[in-house]
Design a protein around this motif. Structure first.
Motif, PDB file in Angstrom:
ATOM      1  N   LYS A 185       0.859  -1.181   0.000  1.00 52.47           N
ATOM      2  CA  LYS A 185       0.000   0.000   0.000  1.00 52.47           C
ATOM      3  C   LYS A 185       0.897   1.232   0.000  1.00 52.47           C
ATOM      4  CE  LYS A 185      -0.693   0.590   4.934  1.00 52.47           C
ATOM      5  NZ  LYS A 185      -1.635   0.766   6.010  1.00 52.47           N
ATOM      6  N   LYS A 234      -3.574   3.634  -1.005  1.00 53.75           N
ATOM      7  CA  LYS A 234      -4.015   2.875  -2.182  1.00 53.75           C
ATOM      8  C   LYS A 234      -3.264   1.551  -2.241  1.00 53.75           C
ATOM      9  CE  LYS A 234      -5.503   2.462  -6.551  1.00 53.75           C
ATOM     10  NZ  LYS A 234      -6.821   2.060  -6.853  1.00 53.75           N
ATOM     11  N   ARG A 235      -4.001   0.464  -2.501  1.00 56.63           N
ATOM     12  CA  ARG A 235      -3.381  -0.846  -2.642  1.00 56.63           C
ATOM     13  C   ARG A 235      -2.745  -0.967  -4.018  1.00 56.63           C
ATOM     14  NH1 ARG A 235      -7.236  -5.355  -0.221  1.00 56.63           N
ATOM     15  NH2 ARG A 235      -6.424  -6.298  -2.090  1.00 56.63           N
TER      16      ARG A 235
END
Length: 76
Positions: free
Chosen positions: A10, A32-33
């Motif tokens: 992430k 955000k992954r």
């Protein structure tokens, strides 16, 4: 050099990405992954994948301040 399987991660900071083959891209916010893989043609660089066609490149020295691995394996 062989390709390593991308690892789950992430983002810790905002990253600007680009679409493969197109100069356009967008900004991804922290949290955000993504998937992270060492660049096979340039070992001092990592590729951050957002899906299959959107990438960002980051230098190896900046990797620990840019992403955090979430797959449970130790970080090198």
């Amino acid at each position: 050099m062989s390709y390593e399987v991308p690892r789950a991660a992430k983002l810790l900071v905002e990253v600007q990405s680009k679409y493969i083959g197109i100069g356009a891209g967008r900004t991804h916010k922290a949290g955000k992954r993504c998937k992270v893989q060492r660049n096979p043609s340039n070992p001092g660089e990592f590729v951050i994948w957002f899906g299959k066609t959107e990438i960002a490149k980051v230098q190896a020295l900046d990797l620990t301040s840019t992403i955090e691995y979430t797959d449970g394996r130790p970080q090198y």
